[in-house]
Scaffold this active site. Structure first.
Site, mmCIF file in Angstrom:
data_model
loop_
_atom_site.group_PDB
_atom_site.id
_atom_site.type_symbol
_atom_site.label_atom_id
_atom_site.label_comp_id
_atom_site.label_asym_id
_atom_site.label_seq_id
_atom_site.Cartn_x
_atom_site.Cartn_y
_atom_site.Cartn_z
ATOM 1 N N ASP A 37 -7.912 20.124 -3.997
ATOM 2 C CA ASP A 37 -9.311 20.158 -4.422
ATOM 3 C C ASP A 37 -10.162 19.592 -3.285
ATOM 4 O O ASP A 37 -10.445 18.403 -3.232
ATOM 5 C CB ASP A 37 -9.481 19.343 -5.707
ATOM 6 C CG ASP A 37 -10.891 19.423 -6.281
ATOM 7 O OD1 ASP A 37 -11.762 20.031 -5.635
ATOM 8 O OD2 ASP A 37 -11.121 18.859 -7.368
ATOM 9 N N HIS A 38 -10.566 20.469 -2.360
ATOM 10 C CA HIS A 38 -11.240 20.044 -1.131
ATOM 11 C C HIS A 38 -12.636 20.635 -1.010
ATOM 12 O O HIS A 38 -12.915 21.715 -1.534
ATOM 13 C CB HIS A 38 -10.417 20.473 0.094
ATOM 14 C CG HIS A 38 -9.409 19.465 0.512
ATOM 15 N ND1 HIS A 38 -9.392 18.910 1.782
ATOM 16 C CD2 HIS A 38 -8.374 18.898 -0.148
ATOM 17 C CE1 HIS A 38 -8.390 18.048 1.875
ATOM 18 N NE2 HIS A 38 -7.754 18.033 0.713
ATOM 19 N N GLU A 107 -10.485 11.239 -0.450
ATOM 20 C CA GLU A 107 -10.614 11.129 1.004
ATOM 21 C C GLU A 107 -12.078 11.261 1.396
ATOM 22 O O GLU A 107 -12.822 12.057 0.811
ATOM 23 C CB GLU A 107 -9.816 12.233 1.723
ATOM 24 C CG GLU A 107 -8.347 12.262 1.418
ATOM 25 C CD GLU A 107 -8.002 13.340 0.392
ATOM 26 O OE1 GLU A 107 -8.883 14.170 0.064
ATOM 27 O OE2 GLU A 107 -6.864 13.335 -0.096
ATOM 28 N N ASN A 110 -13.780 14.762 1.934
ATOM 29 C CA ASN A 110 -14.365 15.566 0.865
ATOM 30 C C ASN A 110 -15.486 14.869 0.116
ATOM 31 O O ASN A 110 -16.418 15.519 -0.366
ATOM 32 C CB ASN A 110 -13.274 15.955 -0.137
ATOM 33 C CG ASN A 110 -12.136 16.681 0.526
ATOM 34 O OD1 ASN A 110 -12.339 17.714 1.146
ATOM 35 N ND2 ASN A 110 -10.929 16.123 0.419
ATOM 36 N N GLY A 174 0.788 2.723 -2.702
ATOM 37 C CA GLY A 174 1.074 1.298 -2.538
ATOM 38 C C GLY A 174 1.161 0.612 -3.883
ATOM 39 O O GLY A 174 1.066 1.246 -4.941
ATOM 40 N N THR A 191 3.208 11.811 -1.928
ATOM 41 C CA THR A 191 3.498 12.782 -0.875
ATOM 42 C C THR A 191 4.579 12.291 0.074
ATOM 43 O O THR A 191 4.915 13.001 1.025
ATOM 44 C CB THR A 191 2.225 13.101 -0.069
ATOM 45 O OG1 THR A 191 1.690 11.893 0.467
ATOM 46 C CG2 THR A 191 1.185 13.779 -0.945
ATOM 47 N N LYS A 194 9.412 7.970 -1.058
ATOM 48 C CA LYS A 194 9.719 6.545 -1.027
ATOM 49 C C LYS A 194 10.155 6.066 -2.405
ATOM 50 O O LYS A 194 9.345 6.033 -3.345
ATOM 51 C CB LYS A 194 8.501 5.748 -0.556
ATOM 52 C CG LYS A 194 8.107 6.010 0.889
ATOM 53 C CD LYS A 194 6.912 5.152 1.294
ATOM 54 C CE LYS A 194 6.555 5.335 2.758
ATOM 55 N NZ LYS A 194 5.383 4.498 3.150
#
Length: 321
Positions: A37-38, A107, A110, A174, A191, A194
């Site tokens: 969704d950008h 981000e 965007n 995190g 993404t 981990k």
């Protein structure tokens, strides 16, 4: 068995192509799909950024089986959470129960377009937590009034609420985001493969919930061409989340990644047509405990060859993981 998904990457294809390719992916047997969704592509070479929610609405009508999901929507700056709740409820109805709402803290790339500034990481997570609470409240179908730290909602109500509410996923990177996801989400999104992220998610209430990862790949019968394309369009991905969340535009990503080499790309993104190398790239997600992995084929004009190859060779091999 891990489920394998297909990514409608809005940064690299126009809206009609995205939907047409998803129809092909459904036919090929992919288990689910996700949609970015950008408002901007990461790099100019990708060249696209259609409105994801219009694409999703069209995709819901063009397909019949494959699940749909935002990967991910930021419900805090560019979109108000009350509007996201309405969009998600509508998508669940249009898709007849196939939609999942993936959320994240966003981000700068965007969110800067509305001129509201870009908050610190801590504030962004606070905003995300409040947004999830608002969305959950609206999903009840009741009138919602909210005066919070970051958002106000005045006498809002969803008039079209699906019987089966769309599950909410939260992207993590995190400890704080894992805590938020464990407490408030129905599934977790990451993404990077981990295991510690999933372990933290479990400690905060996420045990037993789905966990969805994503992996870029670049299929081509010419491996050198695949590496070149991946470097041209996807070298932004080597920067890591702390960098990717902060840069404001494609020119920033181009400058930050100008020294990424072909060798760097080949180490991080499986390129070419060797099935084993693609399986080996998915395996760390499986070993970490992910239940679903969405693949991103690099190159908007290279989706059909990838989908055909995946149907014939890659998906059967991944089913054995």
């Amino acid at each position: 068995m891990v489920q394998i998904g297909y990514t409608m990457m809005t940064e690299q294809a126009g809206p009609r192509a995205l939907v047409d390719d998803l129809v092909a992916a459904e036919r090929a047997g992919f288990d689910f799909s996700v949609t970015s969704d950008h408002y901007f592509p990461w790099l100019d070479s990708q060249g696209h950024a259609p409105y994801a929610w219009s694409v999703l609405g069209a995709a819901a009508q063009a397909t019949s089986r494959i699940p749909l999901m935002t990967y991910v929507t930021c419900p805090t700056v560019r979109y108000h959470p009350a509007v996201v709740a309405q969009k998600a409820a509508t998508m669940q109805l249009l898709s007849e129960g196939r939609f999942r709402l993936g959320l994240g803290s966003g981000e700068n790339l965007n969110e800067h377009v509305v001129g509201a500034g870009w908050p610190s990481p801590q504030v962004r997570l606070d905003m995300l937590e409040e947004a999830v609470e608002i969305i959950r409240a609206l999903f009840t179908g009741e009138n919602v009034n909210h005066q919070g730290t970051h958002f106000d909602v005045s006498n809002a109500r969803l008039w079209d609420v699906p019987d089966e509410l769309p599950p909410i996923g939260v992207a993590v990177s995190g400890g704080r985001s894992c805590s938020l996801a464990g407490r408030l989400a129905d599934l977790v999104i990451a993404t990077e493969p981990k295991a510690e992220l999933l372990e933290s998610f479990d400690r905060h209430g996420g045990s037993g919930k789905p966990r969805v990862g994503q992996l870029p790949v670049c299929y081509d019968t010419d491996k050198d061409a695949a590496i070149a394309r991946a470097r041209d369009q996807f070298r932004w991905s080597v920067g890591g989340w702390p960098v990717n969340s902060e840069l404001p535009g494609p020119s920033g990503f181009a400058g930050a990644t100008q020294y990424v080499t072909r060798e760097d790309i080949a180490e991080q993104i499986p390129c070419g047509d060797d099935v084993d190398s693609f399986v080996d790239a998915v395996r760390p997600f499986v070993d970490a405990g992910f239940t679903e992995v969405a693949l991103v084929q690099v190159g908007g004009d290279q989706q059909r060859p990838f989908i055909d190859w995946a149907e014939q060779k890659l998906l059967p091999a991944l089913r054995e993981l």
